[in-house]
Design a protein around this motif. Structure first.
Motif, PDB file in Angstrom:
ATOM      1  N   PHE A  44      17.190   1.147  -9.490  1.00  0.00           N
ATOM      2  CA  PHE A  44      16.816  -0.683  -8.656  1.00  0.00           C
ATOM      3  C   PHE A  44      15.897  -0.316  -8.267  1.00  0.00           C
ATOM      4  CE2 PHE A  44      16.606  -4.721  -7.549  1.00  0.00           C
ATOM      5  CZ  PHE A  44      16.714  -5.258  -8.187  1.00  0.00           C
ATOM      6  N   SER A  45      14.293  -1.236  -9.081  1.00  0.00           N
ATOM      7  CA  SER A  45      13.231  -1.630  -7.099  1.00  0.00           C
ATOM      8  C   SER A  45      13.759  -3.210  -7.524  1.00  0.00           C
ATOM      9  CB  SER A  45      12.032  -0.825  -7.736  1.00  0.00           C
ATOM     10  OG  SER A  45      10.782  -1.938  -7.147  1.00  0.00           O
ATOM     11  N   TYR A  46      13.125  -3.148  -6.201  1.00  0.00           N
ATOM     12  CA  TYR A  46      12.952  -4.653  -5.522  1.00  0.00           C
ATOM     13  C   TYR A  46      11.289  -4.869  -6.649  1.00  0.00           C
ATOM     14  CZ  TYR A  46      17.128  -5.118  -3.309  1.00  0.00           C
ATOM     15  OH  TYR A  46      18.874  -5.774  -2.750  1.00  0.00           O
ATOM     16  N   GLN A  47      10.688  -4.400  -6.547  1.00  0.00           N
ATOM     17  CA  GLN A  47       9.225  -4.842  -7.114  1.00  0.00           C
ATOM     18  C   GLN A  47       8.110  -4.844  -5.628  1.00  0.00           C
ATOM     19  OE1 GLN A  47      10.636  -6.448 -10.369  1.00  0.00           O
ATOM     20  NE2 GLN A  47       8.925  -5.552 -11.447  1.00  0.00           N
ATOM     21  N   LEU A  48       8.549  -4.766  -4.489  1.00  0.00           N
ATOM     22  CA  LEU A  48       7.886  -5.792  -3.666  1.00  0.00           C
ATOM     23  C   LEU A  48       6.713  -4.442  -3.255  1.00  0.00           C
ATOM     24  CD1 LEU A  48      10.671  -5.341  -0.663  1.00  0.00           C
ATOM     25  CD2 LEU A  48      10.177  -7.476  -2.174  1.00  0.00           C
ATOM     26  N   LYS A  49       5.496  -5.708  -2.770  1.00  0.00           N
ATOM     27  CA  LYS A  49       4.345  -5.192  -2.718  1.00  0.00           C
ATOM     28  C   LYS A  49       4.220  -3.640  -2.117  1.00  0.00           C
ATOM     29  CE  LYS A  49      -0.421  -6.763  -2.520  1.00  0.00           C
ATOM     30  NZ  LYS A  49      -0.983  -8.059  -2.213  1.00  0.00           N
ATOM     31  N   LYS A  50       4.700  -3.818  -0.818  1.00  0.00           N
ATOM     32  CA  LYS A  50       4.722  -2.860   0.243  1.00  0.00           C
ATOM     33  C   LYS A  50       4.869  -1.421  -0.561  1.00  0.00           C
ATOM     34  CE  LYS A  50       6.359  -1.674   5.239  1.00  0.00           C
ATOM     35  NZ  LYS A  50       6.605  -1.606   6.005  1.00  0.00           N
ATOM     36  N   ALA A  51       6.349  -1.823  -1.184  1.00  0.00           N
ATOM     37  CA  ALA A  51       6.314  -0.361  -1.994  1.00  0.00           C
ATOM     38  C   ALA A  51       5.253   0.039  -2.691  1.00  0.00           C
ATOM     39  CB  ALA A  51       7.990  -0.461  -2.365  1.00  0.00           C
ATOM     40  N   THR A  52       5.086  -1.094  -3.953  1.00  0.00           N
ATOM     41  CA  THR A  52       4.251  -0.296  -4.795  1.00  0.00           C
ATOM     42  C   THR A  52       2.541   0.577  -4.010  1.00  0.00           C
ATOM     43  OG1 THR A  52       4.951  -2.183  -6.113  1.00  0.00           O
ATOM     44  CG2 THR A  52       2.312  -1.518  -6.228  1.00  0.00           C
ATOM     45  N   ILE A  53       2.877  -0.570  -2.479  1.00  0.00           N
ATOM     46  CA  ILE A  53       1.238   0.330  -2.119  1.00  0.00           C
ATOM     47  C   ILE A  53       1.525   1.031  -1.498  1.00  0.00           C
ATOM     48  CG2 ILE A  53      -0.320  -0.048   0.270  1.00  0.00           C
ATOM     49  CD1 ILE A  53      -0.060  -2.699  -0.387  1.00  0.00           C
ATOM     50  N   ALA A  54       2.172   2.194  -1.122  1.00  0.00           N
ATOM     51  CA  ALA A  54       3.284   3.002  -0.758  1.00  0.00           C
ATOM     52  C   ALA A  54       2.803   4.398  -1.425  1.00  0.00           C
ATOM     53  CB  ALA A  54       4.174   3.308   0.146  1.00  0.00           C
ATOM     54  N   PHE A  55       3.279   3.810  -2.813  1.00  0.00           N
ATOM     55  CA  PHE A  55       3.786   5.025  -4.066  1.00  0.00           C
ATOM     56  C   PHE A  55       2.293   5.103  -4.212  1.00  0.00           C
ATOM     57  CE2 PHE A  55       7.787   3.338  -4.390  1.00  0.00           C
ATOM     58  CZ  PHE A  55       8.463   5.400  -3.876  1.00  0.00           C
ATOM     59  N   GLU A  56       1.409   4.491  -4.859  1.00  0.00           N
ATOM     60  CA  GLU A  56      -0.333   4.544  -4.922  1.00  0.00           C
ATOM     61  C   GLU A  56      -0.994   4.842  -4.175  1.00  0.00           C
ATOM     62  OE1 GLU A  56      -1.574   0.519  -5.539  1.00  0.00           O
ATOM     63  OE2 GLU A  56      -0.860   0.148  -7.321  1.00  0.00           O
ATOM     64  N   SER A  57      -0.104   4.947  -2.587  1.00  0.00           N
ATOM     65  CA  SER A  57      -1.627   5.834  -1.798  1.00  0.00           C
ATOM     66  C   SER A  57      -0.663   7.239  -1.778  1.00  0.00           C
ATOM     67  CB  SER A  57      -1.077   5.536  -0.927  1.00  0.00           C
ATOM     68  OG  SER A  57      -0.504   5.503   0.102  1.00  0.00           O
ATOM     69  N   LEU A  58       0.355   7.640  -2.277  1.00  0.00           N
ATOM     70  CA  LEU A  58       0.789   9.337  -2.887  1.00  0.00           C
ATOM     71  C   LEU A  58       0.123   9.862  -3.726  1.00  0.00           C
ATOM     72  CD1 LEU A  58       4.698   9.253  -0.738  1.00  0.00           C
ATOM     73  CD2 LEU A  58       2.589  10.038  -0.105  1.00  0.00           C
ATOM     74  N   GLN A  59      -0.355   8.571  -4.531  1.00  0.00           N
ATOM     75  CA  GLN A  59      -0.299   9.290  -5.993  1.00  0.00           C
ATOM     76  C   GLN A  59       0.737   9.712  -6.788  1.00  0.00           C
ATOM     77  OE1 GLN A  59      -4.911  11.520  -5.659  1.00  0.00           O
ATOM     78  NE2 GLN A  59      -5.475   9.341  -5.989  1.00  0.00           N
ATOM     79  N   VAL A  60       2.521   9.561  -6.258  1.00  0.00           N
ATOM     80  CA  VAL A  60       3.634   9.422  -7.250  1.00  0.00           C
ATOM     81  C   VAL A  60       4.017   8.795  -7.919  1.00  0.00           C
ATOM     82  CG1 VAL A  60       5.491  10.428  -6.838  1.00  0.00           C
ATOM     83  CG2 VAL A  60       3.613  11.506  -5.514  1.00  0.00           C
ATOM     84  N   PRO A  61       3.877   8.593  -9.364  1.00  0.00           N
ATOM     85  CA  PRO A  61       4.559   7.416 -10.032  1.00  0.00           C
ATOM     86  C   PRO A  61       6.473   7.040  -9.387  1.00  0.00           C
ATOM     87  CG  PRO A  61       4.281   9.078 -11.212  1.00  0.00           C
ATOM     88  CD  PRO A  61       3.758   9.782 -10.335  1.00  0.00           C
ATOM     89  N   LEU A  62       6.718   6.061 -10.037  1.00  0.00           N
ATOM     90  CA  LEU A  62       7.291   5.875  -9.879  1.00  0.00           C
ATOM     91  C   LEU A  62       8.231   5.164 -10.792  1.00  0.00           C
ATOM     92  CD1 LEU A  62      10.288   4.591  -7.984  1.00  0.00           C
ATOM     93  CD2 LEU A  62       9.281   2.749  -7.626  1.00  0.00           C
ATOM     94  N   TYR A  63       8.734   5.332 -11.576  1.00  0.00           N
ATOM     95  CA  TYR A  63       9.938   5.042 -12.767  1.00  0.00           C
ATOM     96  C   TYR A  63      11.318   4.719 -12.233  1.00  0.00           C
ATOM     97  CZ  TYR A  63       6.796   7.629 -15.040  1.00  0.00           C
ATOM     98  OH  TYR A  63       5.223   8.430 -15.226  1.00  0.00           O
TER      99      TYR A  63
END
Length: 203
Positions: free
Chosen positions: A153-172
């Motif tokens: 499950f993901s709460y789809q918070l913007k902070k998490a989205t930015i963190a994963f984008e900065s690492l360039q690791v996709p989240l599914y």
């Protein structure tokens, strides 16, 4: 089992708790009207195996099982799901501690692995993403390539989205906040509205 069905099952086993008068405190310190305990899925054999199967489907749909060499769970909630997935895919499994042990070999990464291996990380829940991001960094520092993070499950918070984008690791993820608040019959109108407002406040 589709995304909607996963969220329905989490509601059924009471893994999702909602209280609009007495807020829950998340590990990150956030006060929230919702708390999700996906550890409860371990008590339901059919559901826990379905979760493993759905993780396998995410892998095969997005990059293919042949693209990974190892599976790592986050301590502690991701460990059982990573173990089940490793068994299903016949791949090695390990886990990453939040910090090094204070005794023995003082390992932070537990399991059998080699530098250069491509791995996926299994987490049960993504809120701000802080803890799993640290796991990803630990594995990368050990010379492993993290192909993706998978979570229930993901709460789809913007902070998490930015963190994963900065690492360039996709989240599914198997399901998410939007599925919870938009699936008919799961929540009352009042609960849906309060949860939507709560998510917006954190953006």
């Amino acid at each position: 089992m589709k995304m909607k069905n996963i969220i329905t099952e989490l509601i059924r086993i009471k893994a999702i708790s909602i209280n609009i008068t007495e807020l829950f405190t998340w590990a990150s310190g956030i006060k929230a009207p919702i708390y999700i305990d996906n550890r409860l899925t371990m008590g339901y054999p059919h559901l826990r195996w379905t979760i493993a199967e759905r993780f396998a489907e995410l892998i095969n749909t997005n990059f293919g099982q042949d693209k990974i060499d190892n599976i790592f769970g986050t301590a502690t909630a991701g460990i059982p799901h990573a173990a089940l997935l490793g068994h299903l895919l016949k791949l090695p499994f390990g886990y990453v501690r939040s910090s090094k042990k204070g005794h023995g070999k003082q390992n932070q990464i537990e399991g059998v692995y080699e530098k250069g291996q491509k791995v996926v990380v299994i987490e049960d829940l993504i809120s701000t993403g802080g803890s799993v991001i640290e796991v990803v960094k630990t594995l990368q520092e050990a010379g492993l390539e993290v192909v993706a993070v998978l979570a229930i499950f993901s709460y789809q918070l913007k902070k998490a989205t930015i963190a994963f984008e900065s690492l360039q690791v996709p989240l599914y993820t198997l399901t998410n906040f939007d599925s919870l608040v938009t699936t008919n019959g799961l929540l009352s109108k009042a609960e849906q509205q309060i949860l939507k407002e709560f998510q917006q406040q954190l953006e």
